[in-house]
Design a protein around this motif. Structure first.
Motif, PDB file in Angstrom:
ATOM      1  N   SER A   1      48.962  31.445  41.698  1.00 16.41           N
ATOM      2  CA  SER A   1      47.994  31.267  40.605  1.00 16.41           C
ATOM      3  C   SER A   1      47.799  29.785  40.277  1.00 16.41           C
ATOM      4  O   SER A   1      47.174  29.436  39.273  1.00 16.41           O
ATOM      5  CB  SER A   1      48.432  32.029  39.355  1.00 16.41           C
ATOM      6  OG  SER A   1      49.724  31.638  38.939  1.00 16.41           O
ATOM      7  N   GLY A   2      48.357  28.895  41.136  1.00 19.22           N
ATOM      8  CA  GLY A   2      48.116  27.465  40.994  1.00 19.22           C
ATOM      9  C   GLY A   2      48.922  26.783  39.919  1.00 19.22           C
ATOM     10  O   GLY A   2      48.570  25.681  39.474  1.00 19.22           O
TER      11      GLY A   2
ATOM     12  N   TRP B 191      38.821  39.822  39.342  1.00 20.83           N
ATOM     13  CA  TRP B 191      39.890  38.831  39.435  1.00 20.83           C
ATOM     14  C   TRP B 191      41.192  39.411  38.882  1.00 20.83           C
ATOM     15  O   TRP B 191      41.247  39.832  37.719  1.00 20.83           O
ATOM     16  CB  TRP B 191      39.531  37.586  38.635  1.00 20.83           C
ATOM     17  CG  TRP B 191      38.295  36.873  39.096  1.00 20.83           C
ATOM     18  CD1 TRP B 191      37.524  37.164  40.177  1.00 20.83           C
ATOM     19  CD2 TRP B 191      37.676  35.746  38.454  1.00 20.83           C
ATOM     20  NE1 TRP B 191      36.457  36.305  40.268  1.00 20.83           N
ATOM     21  CE2 TRP B 191      36.528  35.409  39.218  1.00 20.83           C
ATOM     22  CE3 TRP B 191      37.975  34.993  37.334  1.00 20.83           C
ATOM     23  CZ2 TRP B 191      35.702  34.360  38.882  1.00 20.83           C
ATOM     24  CZ3 TRP B 191      37.150  33.931  36.986  1.00 20.83           C
ATOM     25  CH2 TRP B 191      36.021  33.622  37.762  1.00 20.83           C
TER      26      TRP B 191
ATOM     27  N   LYS C 121      44.119  34.461  36.671  1.00 20.64           N
ATOM     28  CA  LYS C 121      43.369  33.207  36.626  1.00 20.64           C
ATOM     29  C   LYS C 121      43.861  32.243  37.696  1.00 20.64           C
ATOM     30  O   LYS C 121      45.050  32.208  38.028  1.00 20.64           O
ATOM     31  CB  LYS C 121      43.512  32.554  35.243  1.00 20.64           C
ATOM     32  CG  LYS C 121      42.775  33.298  34.133  1.00 20.64           C
ATOM     33  CD  LYS C 121      42.871  32.536  32.817  1.00 20.64           C
ATOM     34  CE  LYS C 121      42.086  33.242  31.719  1.00 20.64           C
ATOM     35  NZ  LYS C 121      42.171  32.511  30.428  1.00 20.64           N
ATOM     36  N   ILE C 122      42.937  31.451  38.234  1.00 20.54           N
ATOM     37  CA  ILE C 122      43.267  30.435  39.237  1.00 20.54           C
ATOM     38  C   ILE C 122      42.588  29.121  38.839  1.00 20.54           C
ATOM     39  O   ILE C 122      41.676  29.107  38.005  1.00 20.54           O
ATOM     40  CB  ILE C 122      42.820  30.870  40.651  1.00 20.54           C
ATOM     41  CG1 ILE C 122      41.326  31.221  40.668  1.00 20.54           C
ATOM     42  CG2 ILE C 122      43.669  32.032  41.155  1.00 20.54           C
ATOM     43  CD1 ILE C 122      40.787  31.537  42.070  1.00 20.54           C
TER      44      ILE C 122
ATOM     45  N   TRP D 250      39.714  26.360  43.032  1.00 20.42           N
ATOM     46  CA  TRP D 250      40.028  27.471  43.923  1.00 20.42           C
ATOM     47  C   TRP D 250      38.858  28.451  43.918  1.00 20.42           C
ATOM     48  O   TRP D 250      37.894  28.293  43.194  1.00 20.42           O
ATOM     49  CB  TRP D 250      41.284  28.203  43.477  1.00 20.42           C
ATOM     50  CG  TRP D 250      42.580  27.439  43.616  1.00 20.42           C
ATOM     51  CD1 TRP D 250      42.757  26.089  43.626  1.00 20.42           C
ATOM     52  CD2 TRP D 250      43.885  28.019  43.737  1.00 20.42           C
ATOM     53  NE1 TRP D 250      44.076  25.765  43.747  1.00 20.42           N
ATOM     54  CE2 TRP D 250      44.805  26.942  43.816  1.00 20.42           C
ATOM     55  CE3 TRP D 250      44.363  29.310  43.794  1.00 20.42           C
ATOM     56  CZ2 TRP D 250      46.172  27.139  43.942  1.00 20.42           C
ATOM     57  CZ3 TRP D 250      45.727  29.521  43.918  1.00 20.42           C
ATOM     58  CH2 TRP D 250      46.621  28.448  43.999  1.00 20.42           C
TER      59      TRP D 250
ATOM     60  N   TRP E 281      37.893  32.894  44.510  1.00 21.40           N
ATOM     61  CA  TRP E 281      38.271  34.269  44.833  1.00 21.40           C
ATOM     62  C   TRP E 281      37.413  34.753  46.011  1.00 21.40           C
ATOM     63  O   TRP E 281      36.184  34.643  45.977  1.00 21.40           O
ATOM     64  CB  TRP E 281      38.074  35.208  43.648  1.00 21.40           C
ATOM     65  CG  TRP E 281      39.133  35.073  42.604  1.00 21.40           C
ATOM     66  CD1 TRP E 281      39.014  34.520  41.364  1.00 21.40           C
ATOM     67  CD2 TRP E 281      40.499  35.508  42.708  1.00 21.40           C
ATOM     68  NE1 TRP E 281      40.208  34.568  40.691  1.00 21.40           N
ATOM     69  CE2 TRP E 281      41.141  35.172  41.490  1.00 21.40           C
ATOM     70  CE3 TRP E 281      41.234  36.134  43.707  1.00 21.40           C
ATOM     71  CZ2 TRP E 281      42.480  35.450  41.247  1.00 21.40           C
ATOM     72  CZ3 TRP E 281      42.574  36.413  43.482  1.00 21.40           C
ATOM     73  CH2 TRP E 281      43.183  36.078  42.256  1.00 21.40           C
TER      74      TRP E 281
ATOM     75  N   PRO F 213      43.119  34.846  46.401  1.00 22.26           N
ATOM     76  CA  PRO F 213      42.696  33.487  46.046  1.00 22.26           C
ATOM     77  C   PRO F 213      42.609  32.585  47.282  1.00 22.26           C
ATOM     78  O   PRO F 213      43.361  32.769  48.245  1.00 22.26           O
ATOM     79  CB  PRO F 213      43.804  33.018  45.110  1.00 22.26           C
ATOM     80  CG  PRO F 213      45.014  33.788  45.531  1.00 22.26           C
ATOM     81  CD  PRO F 213      44.518  35.110  46.034  1.00 22.26           C
TER      82      PRO F 213
ATOM     83  N   PRO G  32      42.874  28.589  47.871  1.00 22.06           N
ATOM     84  CA  PRO G  32      43.028  27.201  47.442  1.00 22.06           C
ATOM     85  C   PRO G  32      42.573  26.248  48.553  1.00 22.06           C
ATOM     86  O   PRO G  32      42.422  26.672  49.706  1.00 22.06           O
ATOM     87  CB  PRO G  32      44.543  27.061  47.207  1.00 22.06           C
ATOM     88  CG  PRO G  32      45.149  28.414  47.515  1.00 22.06           C
ATOM     89  CD  PRO G  32      44.144  29.170  48.330  1.00 22.06           C
TER      90      PRO G  32
END
Length: 484
Positions: free
Chosen positions: A17-18, A64, A67-68, A72, A74, A212, A214
């Motif tokens: 999720s970053g 989703w 959250k990202i 990034w 989806w 996700p 990235p």
């Protein structure tokens, strides 16, 4: 004890999720990366290296799962990988040459077991679709649905149709990042099988799985950080495994003291077990007369040769059948026209306890239910199981609701309130009892069983009731310390 599985989940949760790495402007934007992947995909389709697949719509915000970061994106798993499944095993298809192949039974989380591989025939066209090469991500369609591993070998392998092969469309894409996503999704029930009967993780669902994306540099940093934690978590697992083994040895030593009357002191004021046993016999006769339990064949007195060790003078050696009336359970298929009643199954016996929340209702006649009912204080035993170690394992029923039990189980119906069922359950997990159980287990067609007669003749030491309670209190205390 440290829950390393929960710790792994938390680390990977933060990572995907970053929240475990810093975002850098120079990494670029995932939208640029996504467009690059799609251009590469078109090129591979045009060159005939991969097949054109139906284009998926953009991922909507309501899809989703978490959250990202803003840089990034989806996407669907099928947007990033060329996706194929293996060949169905078909005895009528004899075209092509013989090759080794793997199926779901060879795939484990992050590794493979390749002993005893079987072969089937593959044509040249089938080889192209069904061959995995180093770096491909494999996902199980059936069995442990979603279980995944990256093929690490320098040699190629063929796959059966219950495996999905995902080959990255862009060489620089980090497949290990998506392995971690599969592991996290599985642990959090975000992937599962669908369908009636045998369930599976279909190609459509694999292709459309929302994941996700990235930037490439951040994918690499995320994987590096997760892999830095792995050796430490493995060390904790190993240490805890050794501790668990040592704890089991220590528990058995404590139980050995308990069954010999050496865990707590004897109190001369306690009513001796001989008197207690006379009262239990009278209560048992009353229950037989009232038709609540069946009369069982009386066992001969316990001889000196049967006694494994000395016990205090105030104790008595007894057969299990002196304290409990044993009976088999009901057929798990139920009775046509019967009413629904809760029925305990093997699946409801977990972690040494009876899980009443998972108990299912099965149609039974009133007679079946009334004659196969577990009440508070009764003991439940595994009668038949594929694992020899689990046969005759004891579980104490502490619920207030009467429930029935299936025919894979025994019930030891308590014949008197003048002894402590918790004490009996503890003693039943001792090596002294297991030594008696082992020779009585019979194995047929891979199933291990023990019958009522064998269970009933097992001998156990019976202390005065007050001492039983003192032993239970001490065992609870010591076991509680060992669980810390």
């Amino acid at each position: 004890m440290i829950d390393t599985n929960a710790l792994r989940q938390k680390i990977i949760d933060l990572a995907i999720s970053g929240k475990l790495t810093e975002q850098f402007p120079e990494d670029g934007d995932a939208h640029e990366l996504f467009n690059q992947i799609q251009e590469e995909k078109k090129k591979l389709v045009k060159e005939g290296k991969i097949k054109r697949q139906k284009k998926l719509p953009p991922v909507e915000e309501e899809e989703w799962p978490f959250k990202i970061p803003e840089n990034w994106m989806w996407v669907h798993l099928g947007d990033l990988f060329d996706h194929n499944t293996g060949k169905a095993l078909n005895s009528t298809n004899q075209e092509g040459n013989l090759y080794d192949y793997i199926t779901t039974s060879n795939v484990y989380w992050d590794h493979f077991e390749l002993k005893g591989l079987k072969q089937m025939r593959f044509t040249d066209n089938e080889l192209d679709k069904c061959t995995v090469t180093k770096g491909d991500l494999l996902i199980c369609e059936g069995g442990d649905i979603g279980r995944s591993a990256i093929w690490p070998y320098d040699f190629d392998m063929r796959i059966q149709n219950h495996l999905h092969r995902l080959r990255k469309l862009l060489p620089s894409l980090n497949t290990k990042f998506y392995y971690f996503i599969m592991w996290f999704y599985k642990q959090n029930n975000m992937i599962s099988g669908r369908g009636i009967g045998l369930q599976g993780f279909s190609s459509r669902r694999v292709h459309s799985l929302v994941v996700p994306l990235p930037p490439l540099a951040e994918q690499k940093r995320i994987v590096e950080i997760i892999e830095q934690f792995e050796p430490l978590l493995n060390q904790i697992d190993d240490a805890q495994s050794r501790y668990s083994e040592d704890t089991e040895i220590l528990k058995q030593k404590i139980l050995d003291l308990a069954v010999r009357g050496k865990l707590v002191p004897q109190d001369p004021s306690d009513e001796p077990a001989s008197v207690l046993l006379e009262k239990i016999v009278e209560e048992k006769k009353k229950l037989i007369k009232e038709g609540k339990i069946k009369k069982q064949k009386k066992l001969p007195p316990i001889t000196e040769d049967e006694i494994p060790f000395e016990i205090p003078e105030s104790w008595e050696w007894v057969h299990f059948s002196d304290l409990f009336s044993l009976s088999n359970g009901v057929a798990s298929r139920g009775t046509v026209g019967g009413e629904l009643h809760p029925v305990l199954r093997l699946a409801d016996l977990t972690s040494g306890q009876i899980n009443t929340e998972s108990v299912r209702n099965i149609a039974l006649s009133e007679k079946e239910f009334n004659t196969h009912t577990i009440s508070e204080g009764d003991l439940v035993f595994i009668r038949v199981n594929g694992s020899r170690e689990k046969v005759a394992n004891a579980f104490l029923y502490t619920g207030e609701q009467d429930i029935s039990y299936c025919d894979h189980l025994f019930c030891g119906h308590k014949v008197s309130s003048l002894f402590d069922s918790v004490y009996i359950m503890y003693i039943y997990h001792s090596n002294m009892v297991r030594v008696q159980v082992e020779p009585e287990i019979k194995t047929t067609a891979g199933q291990n069983t023990i019958n009522q007669k064998s269970m009933g003749k097992i001998i156990i030491p019976l202390p005065p009731l007050a001492e039983q309670k003192r032993i239970v209190a001490r065992l609870d205390e010591l076991y509680g310390i060992l669980q810390v």
